[in-house]
Design an enzyme around this catalytic site. Structure first.
Site: not given
Ligand code: BDP
Length: 725
Positions: A314, A416, A388, A233, A544, A191, A310
C-alpha cells in the site's frame, strides 16, 4: 405580614418551578464508566468472602523487584475491594497464608514445582505445606510470571473460587503476544474508533499519565507482553533521538509489567532521517546505519523488543524498491537487532502494484518461496485471512506453508470492517474459527493454532498480534462490550486453543455481572453477534463490500478506485448471470494454495462450506443452496434480512437487562445498539437493492421491500467518518 405571605408565595412558586424544571430536565444515569475494565474488584458475595478469609489469613510476596511492588499494589487493591482486605505480612509467610515466590526466593518451593516446564512466564497456583504451614502458593521462575499468576488468582476469585480450591498450572503457548497500535505521532489513530491515541507524544517523556499504568495492568492481566506503539504506516521520526526519549519513558512504565516496547519503522528511514542516498538493504552503508541505530536504541532502552515492518505494501517503501526480496530486507534489520536480542516482525500483508495476480494469492506467492531464507529472530506476521480483516475469510494459506519460517498471527481487534465501535460484535468466535481451522499441513490436527504456536514445525519462536481498539475514551474501547475483544485477544494469545464462549463468560462475570441468568443472556448475544454481522454485511463468503476509504457502511457499487482490487466490484463480481469470485481451478485458482483435502473441497461449490461459497465461486442466481433448498438469490436476501432482524432482536434482548446491570453501562450499550440496528438495516437495504439490479429477481415472498432507493444509498457521503487511513 402581607409582605411575608407574598414572599412565601413567591418562594413556593419558585420551588414549584424549579422542581418542574428538575423533573423534565434530561437525566443521564450515574454508574460505572468502564474505566476499570475487567479489573473491577467489586466485593464478592459474603459466603465466598468468609471462606476466603478462613483460608487466607495473610499474604506475603517474597521478591523485592519493581514487579514485586506491582504485585503488592495489585493485591492490596484487589483484596480490599473483593473481601474487605487481607493483611500483608511483609517479612515472611505464616500459617494459612498466600505466598508468592520463585524457588530462588524460597528454596523449599523447589521440590513442589516443576520449574523447567514453567519457563520464564508460566506459573502454578496450588495448596501445599511448607515448613509445616498450610499455604496457597503462587509459584514461578520470575517475578513477571508471578504477576501473571497474581492476576489469574484474582480472576479465579472473581469467578467464584476460593484459594483452597485452586490447583493449576498455566504456561503461555506463544512467545510474543503483542498489541499493535496504529497510532500516529499526532495522536490520530488509523482505524481507531475510541478517541485519540492514548500516547500523548507531545508531553512525553516528562508527563506520564496514570492511564499508561492502567493500560499496562490490563495487558499484564492477560499476559500480553509487548506493545508496538505506532502505526504500521510508520513515521520515520519515531526512531530519532527526540522520540526515542519518549519511547523510553513508556518502556520504563511498562517494564515492571513484563511488557516490552516495539516500534514500527519505515524502511526508507536511512534516507528520510539518516541522510543516506539509498535504503538498499544490501548496501553496506545502509546496513551500518541500521546497526548504529539499533545500538543507539538499546543504549537508551536495554530491553527494547524490536521492529514491526510494513514494506512494499500500500505504497510503503521496502526492499522491493531496490530489487531486493522481503527476506533480504528483513534480514538486514534482524542482523542489526540480533546482538541485542531484538526481533523483527515482518508483515506479509503485501499486494504489489505490478503483479497481475489475484489479490488473495499474492502474499503466499511472495513469501512461500522465501521459506528458510529468514534469520532466526524474524517472525512473518500474517493477517488471519488472505485479503484483509473481513467479517469472514477462510484462513490465510500461508499458515502451514512455511515450515522453516514462523508465521505470527495478526488479528484486528479494532473494528474497521465490522461496524466501528457502535456495532456490538464479540470477536472471540472469529478468532476461534481462524485458530481452530485445519490446515492439513501435516495431516489432520495441523490447526492454525499449532502453526502459530510453533508446535507443528518446532519453530523456535512464535507470536500473535492484535491491532488494538484502544483510545482515549473513558471506557478505552468506545463501547463497553468491545472491551471483551481486547480481553479475548489477550487470552487467546496466551492459549490459542482457549474457547470463545468460556472467555466471554469469564469476561462478563468480571466486568458486568455475576448474576447467572444475566450472564447467560449477555453471553448468548455476544456469541451470536459476529454471525449476525456476517449476515447483514457479507453473507455466503462475500467480502470487501465496504464504502471507500473510511470503510463505514456499504459500498458494493464502488468500481472507480485507482486499483482494481480496491473496488468492491472486484470482489463480488455480480453480473446478470450470478455472483462471487471464481477462485476455483477454472478461475483464479487460489484454492491451489491450500493443502489437500481443502484444495479439492474448495474447488467445487458442492463441497465448499456455505460460508465460503462466494469467496471461492461465481455461481448463477438460481444455484440451489444445499442447506435450505433456496436459490442463491433468495438465500442471499434471506441472510441479509436475517442478520438485520437478529440485531433488532438483540437490541430488544438487551432492553430486558435494564436494572440488572450497571445503569450507565446498560445505557451506553443501548444507545450504541440503536445505531447498530439502524446500520444493520442500512447494510441490508443497500446491498439487496444493489444486487437486485443484477439478479433482476423479486424480493422473496414473505419479506418486506427494502426501504429507500439505491440512488439514495449511493449518494450518502461521510467525509468525517473516524479512523481514516
Ligand atoms: C487495511 C487498513 C489500512 C492499514 C492496512 C494494513 O485499511 O488502514 O494500513 O490494512 O494492515 O485494512 O497495513
Amino acid at each position: 405580614m402581607k409582605y411575608l405571605t407574598c414572599l412565601r408565595t413567591l418562594l413556593f412558586m419558585a420551588t414549584l418551578i424549579s422542581s418542574a424544571v428538575y423533573a423534565v430536565a434530561p437525566t443521564f444515569p450515574d454508574g460505572d464508566d468502564g474505566y476499570r475494565l475487567w479489573l473491577k474488584y467489586d466485593s464478592l458475595e459474603k459466603s465466598q468472602s468468609k471462606k476466603i478469609h478462613r483460608e487466607i489469613k495473610s499474604w506475603h510476596v517474597a521478591g523485592d523487584s519493581a514487579t514485586s511492588a506491582v504485585i503488592r499494589k495489585e493485591l492490596h487493591m484487589a483484596l480490599e475491594g473483593l473481601v474487605g482486605g487481607i493483611a500483608e505480612n511483609e517479612r515472611s509467610f505464616g500459617k494459612r497464608s498466600l505466598l508468592l515466590a520463585t524457588p530462588e526466593q524460597v528454596p523449599a518451593l523447589a521440590e513442589h514445582i516443576d520449574s523447567e516446564s514453567l519457563g520464564d512466564e508460566g506459573y502454578t497456583i496450588k495448596n501445599l505445606k511448607l515448613d509445616g504451614k498450610a499455604l496457597t502458593v503462587i509459584a514461578a521462575n520470575t517475578d513477571v510470571a508471578l504477576l501473571y499468576g497474581t492476576f489469574d488468582f484474582l480472576r479465579q476469585l472473581q469467578l467464584g473460587k476460593t484459594p483452597g480450591e485452586l490447583d493449576l498450572v498455566s504456561v503461555p503457548r506463544i512467545d510474543v503476544r503483542t498489541l499493535n497500535h496504529w497510532d500516529n505521532l499526532d495522536r490520530h489513530v488509523e482505524r481507531g474508533y475510541s478517541g485519540s491515541s492514548i500516547w500523548d507524544w507531545h508531553k512525553l517523556p516528562e508527563y506520564v499519565y496514570p492511564h499508561y499504568y492502567d493500560y499496562a495492568r490490563a495487558n499484564a492481566s492477560l499476559g500480553i507482553n509487548g506493545t508496538v506503539l505506532n502505526n504500521v504506516n510508520a513515521n520515520a521520526l519515531v526512531i530519532t533521538p527526540h522520540y526515542l526519549e519518549k519511547v523510553k519513558a513508556l518502556a520504563d512504565v511498562f517494564r515492571p509489567y513484563g511488557i516490552k516496547v516495539y516500534v514500527s519503522v519505515k524502511f526508507s528511514s536511512p534516507q528520510l532521517i539518516g541522510g543516506l542516498k539509498t535504503s538498499d538493504p544490501l548496501d553496506p552503508a545502509v546496513q551500518q546505519w541500521w546497526k548504529d541505530k539499533a545500538d543507539e536504541i538499546y543504549d537508551i532502552i536495554p530491553d527494547f523488543g524490536g521492529f514491526l515492518v510494513k514494506a512494499n505494501s500500500e505504497g510503503q517503501p521496502g526492499p522491493g524498491d531496490f530489487g531486493r526480496t522481503h527476506a533480504e530486507g528483513a534480514n538486514m534489520l534482524a542482523d542489526a537487532l540480533a546482538p541485542h536480542g531484538g526481533i523483527v516482525m515482518w508483515r506479509a500483508f503485501v499486494y504489489a502494484h505490478d503483479k497481475n495476480e489475484e489479490r488473495s494469492k499474492q502474499a503466499y506467492s511472495e513469501f512461500k518461496p522465501l521459506d528458510g531464507k529468514f534469520r532466526k529472530n524474524i517472525l512473518v506476521q500474517v493477517k488471519n485471512g488472505p485479503i484483509d480483516f473481513q467479517p469472514r475469510e477462510p484462513f490465510s494459506p500461508l499458515f502451514g506453508a512455511t515450515p522453516q519460517t514462523p508465521m505470527m498471527m495478526e488479528f484486528q481487534v479494532t473494528m474497521e470492517y465490522l461496524g466501528f465501535s457502535t456495532h456490538m460484535v464479540y470477536l472471540g468466535t472469529m478468532y476461534e474459527e481462524a485458530l481452530q481451522a485445519e490446515t492439513y499441513a501435516k495431516g489432520e490436527g495441523s490447526t492454525v493454532a499449532r502453526v502459530v504456536d510453533g508446535s507443528l514445525f518446532n519453530n523456535s519462536i512464535s507470536g500473535m498480534a492484535g491491532v488494538a481498539n484502544i483510545g482515549t475514551d473513558r471506557n478505552w474501547t468506545g463501547h463497553p462490550i468491545l472491551q471483551s475483544n481486547w480481553y479475548v485477544f489477550g487470552r487467546m494469545a496466551w492459549d490459542p486453543d482457549a474457547r470463545a464462549d468460556v472467555i466471554a463468560d469469564e469476561w462478563i462475570r468480571q466486568t458486568l455481572t455475576r448474576e447467572k441468568k444475566v450472564v447467560a443472556s449477555i453471553k448468548d448475544m455476544m456469541m451470536r453477534s459476529r454471525e449476525m454481522t456476517v449476515d447483514y454485511m457479507t453473507p455466503l463468503g462475500l467480502h470487501h463490500l465496504m464504502a471507500t476509504g473510511h470503510h463505514y457502511g456499504p459500498g458494493p457499487w464502488v468500481d472507480n478506485l485507482g486499483r482494481d482490487d480496491w473496488n468492491p466490484t472486484y470482489y463480488h463480481r455480480a453480473d446478470k448471470n450470478g455472483i462471487g469470485l471464481d477462485r476455483s481451478p477454472s478461475g483464479e485458482n487460489a484454492v491451489e494454495q491450500y493443502f489437500s483435502p481443502l484444495k479439492e473441497q474448495f474447488a467445487k461449490p458442492e463441497t465448499t462450506p456455505e460460508e465460503f461459497l462466494l469467496w471461492f465461486h461465481h455461481l448463477p442466481w438460481d444455484y440451489k443452496i444445499k442447506s435450505t433448498g433456496r436459490t442463491l438469490w433468495d438465500e442471499l436476501v434471506h441472510r441479509y434480512y436475517q442478520g438485520a432482524e437478529d440485531v433488532k432482536a438483540m437490541a430488544a434482548q438487551w432492553d430486558t437487562l435494564e436494572g440488572k446491570i450497571d445503569p450507565l453501562q446498560f445505557k451506553q450499550v443501548q444507545m450504541a445498539l440503536d445505531i447498530h440496528v439502524k446500520e444493520a438495516y442500512w447494510w441490508r437495504n443497500a446491498c439487496v437493492l444493489y444486487f437486485q439490479t443484477f439478479s433482476k429477481r423479486p424480493i422473496p415472498d414473505g419479506l418486506e421491500k427494502p426501504e429507500g432507493s439505491l440512488e439514495e444509498y449511493k449518494a450518502m457521503e461521510f467525509p468525517y467518518a473516524p479512523g481514516r487511513g
